[in-house]
Enzyme design. Sequence first.
Site, PDB file in Angstrom:
ATOM      1  N   LYS A   9     -14.979   7.771  -3.403  1.00  0.00           N
ATOM      2  CA  LYS A   9     -16.219   8.036  -2.659  1.00  0.00           C
ATOM      3  C   LYS A   9     -16.815   9.370  -3.085  1.00  0.00           C
ATOM      4  CE  LYS A   9     -14.175   5.460   1.071  1.00  0.00           C
ATOM      5  NZ  LYS A   9     -13.290   5.550   2.248  1.00  0.00           N
ATOM      6  N   LYS A  31      -8.715  13.337   4.682  1.00  0.00           N
ATOM      7  CA  LYS A  31      -7.760  12.222   4.641  1.00  0.00           C
ATOM      8  C   LYS A  31      -6.780  12.433   5.779  1.00  0.00           C
ATOM      9  CE  LYS A  31      -6.819  13.667   0.397  1.00  0.00           C
ATOM     10  NZ  LYS A  31      -6.978  12.427  -0.359  1.00  0.00           N
ATOM     11  N   ARG A  32      -5.943  11.442   6.089  1.00  0.00           N
ATOM     12  CA  ARG A  32      -4.946  11.659   7.119  1.00  0.00           C
ATOM     13  C   ARG A  32      -4.051  12.833   6.758  1.00  0.00           C
ATOM     14  NH1 ARG A  32      -4.326   7.836  11.355  1.00  0.00           N
ATOM     15  NH2 ARG A  32      -2.480   9.062  11.848  1.00  0.00           N
ATOM     16  N   HIS A  38       0.806  -1.224   0.000  1.00  0.00           N
ATOM     17  CA  HIS A  38       0.000   0.000   0.000  1.00  0.00           C
ATOM     18  C   HIS A  38       0.837   1.272   0.000  1.00  0.00           C
ATOM     19  CE1 HIS A  38      -3.905  -1.982   0.987  1.00  0.00           C
ATOM     20  NE2 HIS A  38      -3.115  -2.863   1.572  1.00  0.00           N
ATOM     21  N   LYS A  51       0.396  14.257   1.117  1.00  0.00           N
ATOM     22  CA  LYS A  51      -0.990  14.524   0.703  1.00  0.00           C
ATOM     23  C   LYS A  51      -1.216  16.014   0.461  1.00  0.00           C
ATOM     24  CE  LYS A  51      -2.735  10.493   3.270  1.00  0.00           C
ATOM     25  NZ  LYS A  51      -3.399   9.596   2.292  1.00  0.00           N
ATOM     26  N   THR A  73      -8.847   6.319  -1.766  1.00  0.00           N
ATOM     27  CA  THR A  73     -10.178   5.757  -1.933  1.00  0.00           C
ATOM     28  C   THR A  73     -11.232   6.835  -1.658  1.00  0.00           C
ATOM     29  OG1 THR A  73      -9.874   4.877   0.306  1.00  0.00           O
ATOM     30  CG2 THR A  73      -9.710   3.316  -1.511  1.00  0.00           C
TER      31      THR A  73
HETATM   32  C1  26Q Z   1       3.151   0.225  10.459  1.00  0.00           C
HETATM   33  C2  26Q Z   1       4.032  -0.180  11.457  1.00  0.00           C
HETATM   34  C3  26Q Z   1       3.907   0.305  12.748  1.00  0.00           C
HETATM   35  C4  26Q Z   1       2.867   1.176  13.044  1.00  0.00           C
HETATM   36  C5  26Q Z   1       1.999   1.577  12.059  1.00  0.00           C
HETATM   37  C6  26Q Z   1       2.143   1.116  10.760  1.00  0.00           C
HETATM   38  C7  26Q Z   1       1.194   1.539   9.695  1.00  0.00           C
HETATM   39  C8  26Q Z   1      -0.172   1.592   9.952  1.00  0.00           C
HETATM   40  C9  26Q Z   1      -1.051   1.981   8.978  1.00  0.00           C
HETATM   41  C10 26Q Z   1       1.651   1.856   8.438  1.00  0.00           C
HETATM   42  C11 26Q Z   1       0.724   2.227   7.438  1.00  0.00           C
HETATM   43  C12 26Q Z   1      -0.637   2.289   7.707  1.00  0.00           C
HETATM   44  C13 26Q Z   1      -1.648   2.680   6.724  1.00  0.00           C
HETATM   45  C14 26Q Z   1      -1.417   2.887   5.458  1.00  0.00           C
HETATM   46  C15 26Q Z   1      -2.483   3.285   4.539  1.00  0.00           C
HETATM   47  O1  26Q Z   1      -3.593   3.569   4.946  1.00  0.00           O
HETATM   48  N1  26Q Z   1      -2.206   3.327   3.231  1.00  0.00           N
HETATM   49  C16 26Q Z   1      -3.203   3.711   2.260  1.00  0.00           C
HETATM   50  O2  26Q Z   1      -3.834   2.528   1.784  1.00  0.00           O
HETATM   51  C17 26Q Z   1      -4.934   2.842   0.959  1.00  0.00           C
HETATM   52  C18 26Q Z   1      -5.623   1.546   0.601  1.00  0.00           C
HETATM   53  O3  26Q Z   1      -4.864   0.842  -0.330  1.00  0.00           O
HETATM   54  C19 26Q Z   1      -4.496   3.613  -0.261  1.00  0.00           C
HETATM   55  O4  26Q Z   1      -5.634   4.004  -0.976  1.00  0.00           O
HETATM   56  C20 26Q Z   1      -3.694   4.849   0.140  1.00  0.00           C
HETATM   57  O5  26Q Z   1      -3.173   5.479  -0.999  1.00  0.00           O
HETATM   58  C21 26Q Z   1      -2.575   4.455   1.094  1.00  0.00           C
HETATM   59  O6  26Q Z   1      -1.901   5.597   1.564  1.00  0.00           O
END
Ligand code: 26Q
Length: 824
Positions: free
Chosen positions: A672, A560-561, A368, A566, A668
Site C-alpha cells: 500500500k 501494523k499490529r 499465513h 515486526k 501488505t
Molecule cells: C487464531 C486462533 C485463536 C485466536 C486468534 C487467532 C488468529 C487471528 C488472526 C491468528 C492469526 C491471525 C492473523 C494473522 C495475520 O494477520 N497474518 C498476516 O496475514 C497477512 C495476509 O497474508 C500477511 O501479509 C502477514 O504477513 C501475516 O502476518
Amino acid sequence: MTAKTKAAVAVKKPLTVAQFKKKIEHHLNFTSPGNEVEDKSKAVMRAVCATVNEVIFEKLNETNLYHKEHKSRSINYLSLEFLMGRMLSNNLHNLGVFETAQKAVESLGYEIEDILEEGSDLALGNGGLGRLAACFLDSLATLDFNAYGYGIHYENGLFKQQFHQCRQIETPDEWREYGNPWEICRPELVQRVKLFGTVETITNTDGSEKKVWRAGQIIKGVPWDVPVVGYNSKSVNVLRLWESRASSQFDWDQFNAGAYQDASSAQNHAQDISRVLYPNDTTPAGKELRFIQQYFFCACSIKDIIARYQSQFGADWSQFGDQVVMQLNDTHPTIAILELMRCLIDEYDFSWTDAFAMCRKVFAYTNHTLLPEALEKWAVSMFENVLPRHLEILYSINDYFLNQEVEALWPGNNEVKARLSLIEEGHTKMVRMAHLCVVASYKVNGVAQVHSDLVKSDLFPEFDQLYPGKLTNVTNGITPRRWLKACNPGLSKLIDTKIKGDWAKHLDLLTGLEKFADDADFQKQYMDVKHENKVKLAKVIKQDTGIDVDPSAIFDVQIKRLHEYKRQHLNFLHILALYRRLLAFPDYDMTPRVFIFGAKAAPGYYLAKEIIFAINKVAEKINNDARIKGKIKVVFMPNYRVTLAEKIIPAADVSEQISTAGFEASGTGNMKMALNGAATLGTLDGANIEIAEEVGEENVFIFGKNVDEIKEFAEKGYNPWDYYNSDEEIKACLDWLKTDYFTPGEPGALSAISNSLLEGGDPYRVLADFADYSRANRDLDAAYKDKPRWAKMMIINTANMGKFTSDRSMKDYVDNIWKLTPIK
Ligand code: 26Q
C-alpha cells in the site's frame, strides 16, 4: 441468453447529479429521518447510502440471476475475519458515481468528505489476514467471478484503542450501535447448528451402521448479507456474516417446563458466540468459545453452500465438486472439512471414501504464518466435548492418512508418523489443525514467494514429499481502488493526466509513469501532491494527538499490529540513537523526521504493551525537548484501523518493513505504501523481496540479515551481549532505558525492552540488525536530500506496483487453484 440475463448485463445509464440529488432528498423525506435537525450530516449519509443501495441491490439480483442461469462454479472464501473498513467511499468509486454523489451532496450544502466521515469502520478483523480477505472480495467482484465471503457477524469488532498515561486502554468497538446501512438480514436463510451431546451408533436393517449425533445444544445462525460492489464491473457479490442466536425450538422446551431463567441464559449464551472478535493475531488462546465460534460459522456456511447447490441440482450430488470450491483463510475455518465430511456421511449417505474424495476436491488452504506458537492446536478433550462426532471423523482421517499414505512412503517409520499425525501426543493430546488442512485440501499456498518456499522447506517438508505439487505460492495483493483511487484522490488525478486507460483495473498501466520519472515538471506535481497529503495528515495528527508536525519533514511510517517479530522496538532504538546523537552533536546533520506509529497490541501481550508505553514516553520527552530544534518528532497515533490507514498511507515518505527475515509471511502495508510512492526501508522478508525486485534495488533501502543468516543464529548461537559490548551506541541506548531519563522518578520503567533484548535471548535478533539499519537510515537521509532523486524514486515505486494488485492475486488463485470462469 434469456431476456432476463440480457437485461442483467445491459449497461445502465448512470444517474445525473440532479437525479442523484433528487434521490437523496427523497430518502431524507421518506427513509432516513433526521431532516429536522440542524446538522443533518448523519441523515444525509444514510440517504446517500440508501441511494446507492438502490443501484447495488439491483445489480446484486442481476448477478445472482446470471450465475444461477449459467451454473457458474463458485469460490467460497471462509474467513474468521473481514476487515472491510468504511464502505461508502469505496462503493461510490466502484460504481463510478463518486463525482456525481460529491456534486449532489455539495448542492445540498454539504462536503462529501464530511459525509464520508460519518460512516463507521467495519473492523471485523485483526490485521493483514482480515484486510486481505476484504481486498480479495473487492477483486473477485471486479473481475466478475461468482464469489461468496463467509464470516461472523461480530457484535463487537476489534477493540478501540486509547492511550491513558501512555498505556493502551481497550474499549469495545460498537460499530453497529446505530445500525449499519450496508447489511441486509436474511431470515429466510437461517441455519441451525448442533453442539455438545453424544454420538449413537444405529444398526440399519441391512446390518450397516449409522452414526447419529444427539446434540446437547442447538444454536441458530442468522445471516447478514453485505453487498460487495465490483469496480467498473457487472457484479455485486455477497459477504454473508453469521450471527448466533438461541434457537427458539430449543428454548421453548425449557420455557414450558418453567425454567424461564435457564431459557434466557441459554439465549445469552448462544448470543455470546458471535459477541466479539478475538483480538490475538498470533498466539491462539485455546479458548473453547473461540473454537465454538469457528465451528458455528463453518457449520452455517457449509449448510448454506449445500442449500445453494441443492436449490439448483436437487439431490444429485454429482456436480458438487465442479460447482464449489472453498478457500480456508488460515486454519481458523479448518473444522469446515470435518463438518462437510459429517454432512456427507451422516446426512447424505456418502461412503467415507467418497466423502473424503469430495473434501479433497473442494478445499484449499492458505497459510499465513510460520511462527510455531501461531499454529492452531486444540485439546482433544475439548474437541470431544464440543464436537464428539467430528472427533471420530478426524480419527478416521488420521488412520487412513498414517496407515495408508504415510506408511506407503515411509514404511514402518514411526517417527515420521508421530511428526505428521493429526494428533500431537503428550501430556495433553492436541489436534494439529494445519496438518488436517494439508491432508484434506487439494492445494496449500503461502502468501509470498519466500514464505511459500519456507512453508515447503521448513514447515511441511514431508508433506511436500508426500503430495508433490500440492504446496504452492500465491503472492498477496491489495486493491488499488481503496488503496490509491479512493484514499489518494490527488495522486489519482495526477496519474489520470498521464495514463490513458483504466489503471485502477489494469494496474500494470502505471508503468507508463516511468517515462516521466526524470521529468522535472512531473516530479514537482508528484511531490506537490505528496506535500498536500502530508499537510492533511499533519492536521489529523494535531487533532488526534495534539502534536505539531512539520509537513516538510520526512514522514517515516510504521503501521501494523504490534509484535516483537515486526520489531517496532528496532525503530524505537534507532530513534533513541538519533536523539542521543543530536544531544551530543547539536549540528548533527539529519533531515527533520517525523516517526509515525500506528499499532494495536493484543490485550494480553505484555511486551507489546510495554513497547507502546516506551514509545509514548520517549515521544513525550523528545517532542518537548527544545535542544533538538524539532529535528525529531515521534507520534503514536491511537486506534490504528483501516480508516486511519487511508489517511496515513498517502502521506508516507518512508515505509518501515523491518521484520526479522523469515517471520513476516508477506505484509501488505508494504504494498500500500509503495503504491503511494513511499520508499521501503526493509529487510529481505515476505513481499519486501518481490517489491524490491519490481521497483529495483536502487529504489528501496534494504538492510539486515537475510533468511539464511538468521537461520545461522539458530545453529551457531546468538549472543546479544556481543552487540551490546561492541557497539557503544547500542549499549548507551539500552542503558538509557534503565535510568529514569524518560520516566522521571521511575527508574527502569522502560527496562522490559532492554531485558527482552539482552537477558531474554531475543528470538527476533534486534541487535544483530541494528548497525545495518542505522546505515540504511543514513543512506535514506542522504537520498532524501537529493530532491530530484527522491522524487524519481517515489514515481518509480508507484509505477512498478502493478504486480501487487489483488486482481493479480485473484487471477493466480483462479488459474492455479480455483479454476473459475467470469461473467462473459
Ligand atoms: C487464531 C486462533 C485463536 C485466536 C486468534 C487467532 C488468529 C487471528 C488472526 C491468528 C492469526 C491471525 C492473523 C494473522 C495475520 O494477520 N497474518 C498476516 O496475514 C497477512 C495476509 O497474508 C500477511 O501479509 C502477514 O504477513 C501475516 O502476518
